[in-house]
Design a protein around this motif. Structure first.
Motif, PDB file in Angstrom:
ATOM      1  N   MET A 379       0.873  -1.273   0.091  1.00 40.95           N
ATOM      2  CA  MET A 379       0.005  -0.130  -0.148  1.00 40.95           C
ATOM      3  C   MET A 379       0.811   1.322  -0.099  1.00 40.95           C
ATOM      4  N   ILE A 380       1.955   1.286   0.856  1.00 39.18           N
ATOM      5  CA  ILE A 380       2.836   2.449   0.926  1.00 39.18           C
ATOM      6  C   ILE A 380       3.524   2.795  -0.434  1.00 39.18           C
ATOM      7  N   LEU A 381       3.787   1.576  -1.216  1.00 44.67           N
ATOM      8  CA  LEU A 381       4.730   1.858  -2.460  1.00 44.67           C
ATOM      9  C   LEU A 381       3.669   2.158  -3.322  1.00 44.67           C
ATOM     10  N   THR A 382       2.333   1.777  -3.510  1.00 44.00           N
ATOM     11  CA  THR A 382       1.331   2.361  -4.409  1.00 44.00           C
ATOM     12  C   THR A 382       1.132   3.691  -4.174  1.00 44.00           C
ATOM     13  N   GLU A 383       1.120   4.452  -3.110  1.00 45.04           N
ATOM     14  CA  GLU A 383       0.828   5.590  -2.736  1.00 45.04           C
ATOM     15  C   GLU A 383       2.235   6.619  -3.219  1.00 45.04           C
ATOM     16  N   PHE A 384       3.290   6.011  -2.896  1.00 44.58           N
ATOM     17  CA  PHE A 384       4.830   6.513  -3.512  1.00 44.58           C
ATOM     18  C   PHE A 384       4.791   6.477  -5.026  1.00 44.58           C
ATOM     19  N   MET A 385       4.040   5.284  -5.779  1.00 44.92           N
ATOM     20  CA  MET A 385       4.044   5.545  -7.194  1.00 44.92           C
ATOM     21  C   MET A 385       3.042   6.549  -7.613  1.00 44.92           C
ATOM     22  N   ASN A 386       1.815   6.278  -7.161  1.00 41.88           N
ATOM     23  CA  ASN A 386       0.720   7.171  -7.701  1.00 41.88           C
ATOM     24  C   ASN A 386       0.743   8.622  -7.344  1.00 41.88           C
ATOM     25  N   GLU A 387       1.445   9.250  -6.378  1.00 41.63           N
ATOM     26  CA  GLU A 387       1.560  10.645  -6.266  1.00 41.63           C
ATOM     27  C   GLU A 387       3.016  11.322  -6.906  1.00 41.63           C
ATOM     28  N   GLY A 388       3.500  10.440  -7.849  1.00 38.44           N
ATOM     29  CA  GLY A 388       4.680  10.718  -8.768  1.00 38.44           C
ATOM     30  C   GLY A 388       5.820  10.686  -8.018  1.00 38.44           C
ATOM     31  N   HIS A 389       6.181  10.249  -6.601  1.00 39.84           N
ATOM     32  CA  HIS A 389       7.512  10.434  -6.275  1.00 39.84           C
ATOM     33  C   HIS A 389       8.369   9.316  -6.782  1.00 39.84           C
ATOM     34  N   PHE A 390       7.699   8.104  -7.414  1.00 41.58           N
ATOM     35  CA  PHE A 390       8.800   7.184  -7.922  1.00 41.58           C
ATOM     36  C   PHE A 390       9.456   7.607  -9.039  1.00 41.58           C
ATOM     37  N   ALA A 391       8.604   8.306 -10.032  1.00 42.76           N
ATOM     38  CA  ALA A 391       9.251   8.832 -11.482  1.00 42.76           C
ATOM     39  C   ALA A 391      10.324   9.862 -10.818  1.00 42.76           C
ATOM     40  N   ARG A 392       9.824  10.701  -9.916  1.00 46.85           N
ATOM     41  CA  ARG A 392      11.126  11.753  -9.559  1.00 46.85           C
ATOM     42  C   ARG A 392      12.009  11.348  -8.952  1.00 46.85           C
ATOM     43  N   HIS A 393      11.944   9.988  -8.108  1.00 49.20           N
ATOM     44  CA  HIS A 393      13.072   9.621  -7.383  1.00 49.20           C
ATOM     45  C   HIS A 393      14.001   8.902  -8.416  1.00 49.20           C
ATOM     46  N   ILE A 394      13.611   8.397  -9.468  1.00 48.99           N
ATOM     47  CA  ILE A 394      14.279   7.576 -10.622  1.00 48.99           C
ATOM     48  C   ILE A 394      15.131   8.927 -11.435  1.00 48.99           C
ATOM     49  N   ARG A 395      14.322   9.925 -11.764  1.00 50.55           N
ATOM     50  CA  ARG A 395      14.970  11.137 -12.280  1.00 50.55           C
ATOM     51  C   ARG A 395      16.366  11.572 -11.589  1.00 50.55           C
ATOM     52  N   ARG A 396      15.933  11.671 -10.288  1.00 48.37           N
ATOM     53  CA  ARG A 396      17.164  12.154  -9.515  1.00 48.37           C
ATOM     54  C   ARG A 396      18.388  11.248  -9.395  1.00 48.37           C
TER      55      ARG A 396
END
Length: 495
Positions: A379-396
């Protein structure tokens, strides 16, 4: 009869053509039993395959297949220009020593205790280290920049999910995985990897090792043959070999897995394991021609292809390559991904994307393996992805890893000239350093380790003797100053 042949003949190896067990498997079992029992001691040179085939009145391929399986499992080792030898440290000797040490330290009597041959071989070969360093050292492969993970953000998401958790998440979960996470993964893969997948095809796993084990158990029986990259990922090799699968090593060149060689060596295997986007450990990308040839072969023969896409998010020039699965029109590819490399190894969440016809079988197998992955973590990972944090983390992280690789390349240019040749890579979390001709990479790795730096030898990833020796250097999880210091230690060791 030559002396080497007489050594094997003295073992009373008898191959029975009336048995349903294939001849290569009978020879493999006989030699392995001789090694485990001590009748073939460590360092013993085995006869050439052609000579042994004549002695046993079988085809040379029968002997080659048996030798390759024993090499893959660590019982034999090939030495370039010198032949094939029993490994110098016998599995039963190491196993007995380890048991004696544990017995002495614990005071527990071990009489009558027994484990499987596979368990004994794992102890002897030390597939993975028993003790893990609290802080990964330079240049341990496969470790991302743990220090740059957004811990504060993750803590807020965790608190939010735990503050008002859905009641169904506190009971036994779906072995298929948390539905919103499967939706997020399917959407991400379609957009970033050009894949053809729906959430129903996504199965959440406890990391890539469980995915490998589950795939092997579902698709293969003991004795079945499969292609495996040579050199290739040790974690995959040991999973398949441990389950009794016959490994057919296939050479990797600048275009990836050599499909023609695989067909020539063994065209009727049940599975091919590949890392097409960023081959591990060489780092090459499988060409389009090879990808299409692999899919054509799989469709024609009914074989499966397991695509391990462990770190393709980190491609530093252009967009990530389309996955092999996206080119598959006949449902022959099983796709495997993990969050260990892009987020944290400790998260232990990965996934499989399986063809629709296999979904029910894989979910049933997943439910037997360990019921389901932790629901709240999903569930935590889902929120991390759906709120855009996952994509931003990869870019950084992409920017960070480009910088760290550049520091390594420059430090190597200054300190390792003539000792280790390191070329820049456009993808991944590691690079390969090539040693000068006729240098022993295992010995070099040992000297470097004494300096407090980890650089696994490239030959350790090979089944057949390598043509060139080198070292694998994972730079992603190492700070710039630590990179420079580690390079100085390497220079001191190699000098």
């Amino acid at each position: 009869m030559t002396q080497s042949a007489s050594i094997v003949a003295s073992l009373c190896l008898v191959l029975d053509r009336q048995l349903p067990t294939p001849l290569f498997r009978q020879l493999y079992s006989g030699l392995r039993e001789a090694i485990l029992s001590g009748h073939l001691e460590g360092g013993t040179r085995l006869p050439p395959t052609r000579e042994l085939a004549e002695e046993l009145e079988v085809s040379r391929n029968t002997v080659v297949n048996a030798f390759e399986q024993l090499i893959a499992e660590g019982y034999l080792e090939g030495k370039v220009g010198a032949g094939t030898y029993v490994t110098s440290i016998l599995p039963e000797d190491v196993f007995k020593t380890n048991i004696d040490v544990r017995n002495a330290s614990s005071g527990v009597p071990m009489s009558g205790a027994a484990i499987s041959r596979w368990g004994a071989s794992l102890t002897a070969k030390s597939v993975v280290p028993i003790r893990y360093a609290r802080n990964p050292r330079a240049f341990q492969p496969g470790v991302p920049a743990i220090d740059r993970f957004p811990f504060d953000l993750w803590a807020k998401l965790t608190a939010r999910c735990w503050r008002h958790p859905a009641r169904e998440l506190l009971s036994y979960g779906d072995p298929h995985g948390y539905w919103p996470l499967r939706e997020a993964i399917a959407g991400y893969l379609k957009a970033s990897r050009g894949m053809k997948c729906e959430p129903e095809q996504v199965i959440i796993m406890a990391g890539s090792q469980q995915a490998l084990d589950l795939t092997a158990r579902v698709l293969l029986d003991p004795g079945d043959a499969m292609w495996i990259e040579d050199p290739g990922y040790l974690g995959a090799r040991h999973v398949f070999a441990g389950l009794g699968v016959r490994l057919v090593p296939v050479e990797v060149d600048k275009d990836g897995l050599n499909v023609e060689e695989g067909i020539r060596r063994c065209p009727d295997v049940r599975l091919a394991y590949v890392t097409p986007s960023h081959q591990y450990p060489l780092g090459v990308t499988m060409s389009l021609a090879r990808r299409l040839a692999l899919l054509e072969w799989a469709t024609r023969t009914g074989a499966w292809v397991l695509e391990d896409d462990y770190d393709s998010e980190y491609r530093y020039e252009g967009r990530p390559l389309a996955a092999l699965q996206g080119l598959d029109n006949t449902g022959r590819v099983i796709y495997m991904g993990t969050f260990s490399k892009v987020l944290l190894p400790a998260l232990r969440l990965g996934y499989l994307v399986v063809p629709p016809a296999l979904v029910d079988t894989f979910v049933q197998a997943r439910s037997i393996a360990d019921r389901h992955s932790p629901s709240l973590d999903q569930m935590i990972l889902t929120e991390f992805m759906n709120e855009g944090h996952f994509a931003r983390h990869i870019r950084r992280m992409k920017h960070l890893y480009v910088e760290r690789q550049a520091v390594l390349i420059e430090a190597a240019r200054q300190k390792l000239d003539g000792l280790l040749q390191i070329q820049p890579s456009t993808t991944g979390l590691h690079v390969v350093g090539w040693l000068p001709p006729r240098r022993d990479d295992r010995l070099a790795s040992q000297h470097i380790q004494c300096q407090g730096v980890d650089t696994p030898p490239l030959s350790a990833y090979h089944i057949a003797p390598p043509q060139r020796s080198g070292l694998v250097l994972g730079y992603a999880g190492v700070e710039p100053q630590a990179i420079r210091t580690a390079v100085e230690h390497i220079a001191r060791a190699l000098s």
